[in-house]
Design an enzyme around this catalytic site. Structure first.
Site, mmCIF file in Angstrom:
data_model
loop_
_atom_site.group_PDB
_atom_site.id
_atom_site.type_symbol
_atom_site.label_atom_id
_atom_site.label_comp_id
_atom_site.label_asym_id
_atom_site.label_seq_id
_atom_site.Cartn_x
_atom_site.Cartn_y
_atom_site.Cartn_z
ATOM 1 N N MET A 135 0.808 -1.218 0.000
ATOM 2 C CA MET A 135 0.000 0.000 0.000
ATOM 3 C C MET A 135 0.848 1.278 0.000
ATOM 4 O O MET A 135 0.433 2.308 0.523
ATOM 5 C CB MET A 135 -0.963 -0.021 1.195
ATOM 6 C CG MET A 135 -1.909 -1.203 1.186
ATOM 7 S SD MET A 135 -2.843 -1.418 -0.364
ATOM 8 C CE MET A 135 -4.090 -0.155 -0.161
ATOM 9 N N ARG A 136 2.024 1.201 -0.591
ATOM 10 C CA ARG A 136 2.876 2.390 -0.738
ATOM 11 C C ARG A 136 3.153 2.607 -2.213
ATOM 12 O O ARG A 136 3.447 1.644 -2.937
ATOM 13 C CB ARG A 136 4.217 2.180 -0.022
ATOM 14 C CG ARG A 136 4.094 1.892 1.453
ATOM 15 C CD ARG A 136 3.742 3.147 2.207
ATOM 16 N NE ARG A 136 3.629 2.894 3.645
ATOM 17 C CZ ARG A 136 3.431 3.844 4.541
ATOM 18 N NH1 ARG A 136 3.309 5.103 4.166
ATOM 19 N NH2 ARG A 136 3.329 3.556 5.813
ATOM 20 N N ASN A 157 1.856 -5.112 -10.355
ATOM 21 C CA ASN A 157 0.953 -4.777 -9.254
ATOM 22 C C ASN A 157 -0.429 -5.328 -9.540
ATOM 23 O O ASN A 157 -0.810 -5.466 -10.703
ATOM 24 C CB ASN A 157 0.871 -3.251 -9.116
ATOM 25 C CG ASN A 157 -0.018 -2.821 -7.965
ATOM 26 O OD1 ASN A 157 0.018 -3.435 -6.884
ATOM 27 N ND2 ASN A 157 -0.819 -1.797 -8.171
ATOM 28 N N HIS A 159 -4.436 -4.398 -8.697
ATOM 29 C CA HIS A 159 -5.252 -3.294 -8.198
ATOM 30 C C HIS A 159 -6.724 -3.707 -8.182
ATOM 31 O O HIS A 159 -7.210 -4.300 -9.151
ATOM 32 C CB HIS A 159 -5.059 -2.062 -9.090
ATOM 33 C CG HIS A 159 -5.837 -0.897 -8.591
ATOM 34 N ND1 HIS A 159 -5.454 -0.170 -7.491
ATOM 35 C CD2 HIS A 159 -7.010 -0.365 -9.009
ATOM 36 C CE1 HIS A 159 -6.346 0.763 -7.257
ATOM 37 N NE2 HIS A 159 -7.306 0.678 -8.159
HETATM 38 C C1 GAR Z 1 -6.107 -6.584 -2.627
HETATM 39 O O1 GAR Z 1 -7.478 -6.355 -2.861
HETATM 40 C C2 GAR Z 1 -5.260 -5.786 -3.611
HETATM 41 O O2 GAR Z 1 -5.845 -5.692 -4.883
HETATM 42 C C3 GAR Z 1 -5.226 -4.452 -2.930
HETATM 43 O O3 GAR Z 1 -5.074 -4.728 -1.561
HETATM 44 C C4 GAR Z 1 -5.674 -6.000 -1.286
HETATM 45 C C5 GAR Z 1 -4.647 -6.857 -0.590
HETATM 46 O O4 GAR Z 1 -5.199 -8.039 -0.127
HETATM 47 N N1 GAR Z 1 -4.141 -3.635 -3.411
HETATM 48 C C6 GAR Z 1 -4.207 -2.323 -3.518
HETATM 49 O O5 GAR Z 1 -5.198 -1.680 -3.219
HETATM 50 C C7 GAR Z 1 -2.951 -1.669 -4.051
HETATM 51 N N2 GAR Z 1 -3.186 -0.291 -4.304
HETATM 52 P P1 GAR Z 1 -4.248 -9.228 0.350
HETATM 53 O O6 GAR Z 1 -3.222 -8.618 1.318
HETATM 54 O O7 GAR Z 1 -5.185 -10.164 1.056
HETATM 55 O O8 GAR Z 1 -3.594 -9.812 -0.852
#
Ligand code: GAR
Length: 267
Positions: A135-136, A157, A159
């Site tokens: 998340m960075r 990545n 998203h």
């Molecule tokens: C996932 O939904 C991913 O797409 C999102 O965080 C979640 C992580 O879940 N990523 C973002 O929003 C990146 N900007 P996880 O830790 O259970 O894989």
């Protein structure tokens, strides 16, 4: 015998995507192995998932880095190869007209943290770096050092939205609140902007009238667990080619963008 690619992963949270990828590596569905898992967050459960499998882990505590930089900006040691003008000129994370001091602070603190990541990654050679709920935002300082060849990007990545709609930190929430009838997730290469890099794969799902945000998130994650290993496998097979496409629009304007072509044959 195909050589397995080596994956590095950066995570911030629960790590269900990481789990799906580690499972796919283990089952043989994905021709890859994990070289390391790193995090900006010491409490990320994803780190435990990795450690349980004997995968090397490390933490660069971004919050601590930012706190100590803000407390004593003059005393902070910037990476010797950090050139703020070069990074500022390339970055697409903050608006060009952002407050210059805020922008400088952002780029400097991130460079310190990103130099920490690069140092921690050094012992573990890898072919592809995957962001799995990291998340960075990564700045050009990091991207240029980890993925220097723009024709062969190697940071991926996932998203939680159908990009280019709803970039940012809450893709499913933004999709749901907007009243979309279709949600989705996107895997893309990372470029200098926020969730703006060349798209590799997408999955879509219906959002029904009585769905809650929790339902949407669950449905989306289930798609992510399939999509991410599939996209990584395409990379492993050498089937992702990034090309610059130019289109002339009515009125003579030119639209130019890097896009990913998926090759039929293994590279
Ligand atoms: C996932 O939904 C991913 O797409 C999102 O965080 C979640 C992580 O879940 N990523 C973002 O929003 C990146 N900007 P996880 O830790 O259970 O894989």
């Amino acid at each position: 015998m195909v050589r397995k690619i080596r994956l590095g992963a950066l995570v911030s949270g629960g790590g269900t995507n990481l789990q799906a990828i580690m499972d796919a590596c283990e089952s043989g569905g994905l021709e890859a192995g994990m070289a390391f898992v790193g995090s900006d967050n010491p409490d990320a459960f994803a780190l435990k998932r990795a450690a349980e499998r004997g995968i090397p882990t490390f933490v660069v505590d971004y919050r601590a880095v930012i706190r100590s930089f803000r407390a004593n900006p003059q005393g902070a040691e910037l990476p010797p190869d950090f050139r703020i003008e070069a990074v500022r000129a390339k970055q697409g994370l903050l608006p060009r007209d952002a407050n210059p001091e805020e922008l400088a602070l952002f780029l400097k603190t991130r460079a310190v943290a990103e130099a920490g990541l690069i140092e921690a990654m050094r012992p573990y050679p890898f072919d592809l770096l995957i962001l799995a709920g990291f998340m960075r935002n990564l700045t050009p300082y990091f991207i240029d050092r980890v993925s220097p060849d723009r024709t062969r990007p190697r940071i991926m990545n996932i998203h939680p939205a159908l990009l280019p709609a709803f970039p940012g930190t809450d893709g499913y929430g933004d999709t749901f609140r907007y009243g979309c009838k279709i949600g989705g997730c996107t895997v893309h290469f990372v470029d200098y902007g926020e969730d703006s890099g060349p798209i590799i794969g997408q999955r879509a799902f219906a959002i029904h009238a009585d769905d809650t945000i929790e339902v949407v998130r669950k449905r989306g994650l289930e798609q992510e667990w399939q999509l991410y290993p599939e996209c990584i496998q395409l990379f492993a097979e050498g089937r992702l080619k990034t090309v610059r496409m130019t289109h002339e629009l009515p009125g003579g304007k030119v639209f130019e963008r890097a896009v990913v072509k998926i090759l039929r044959e293994k590279g």
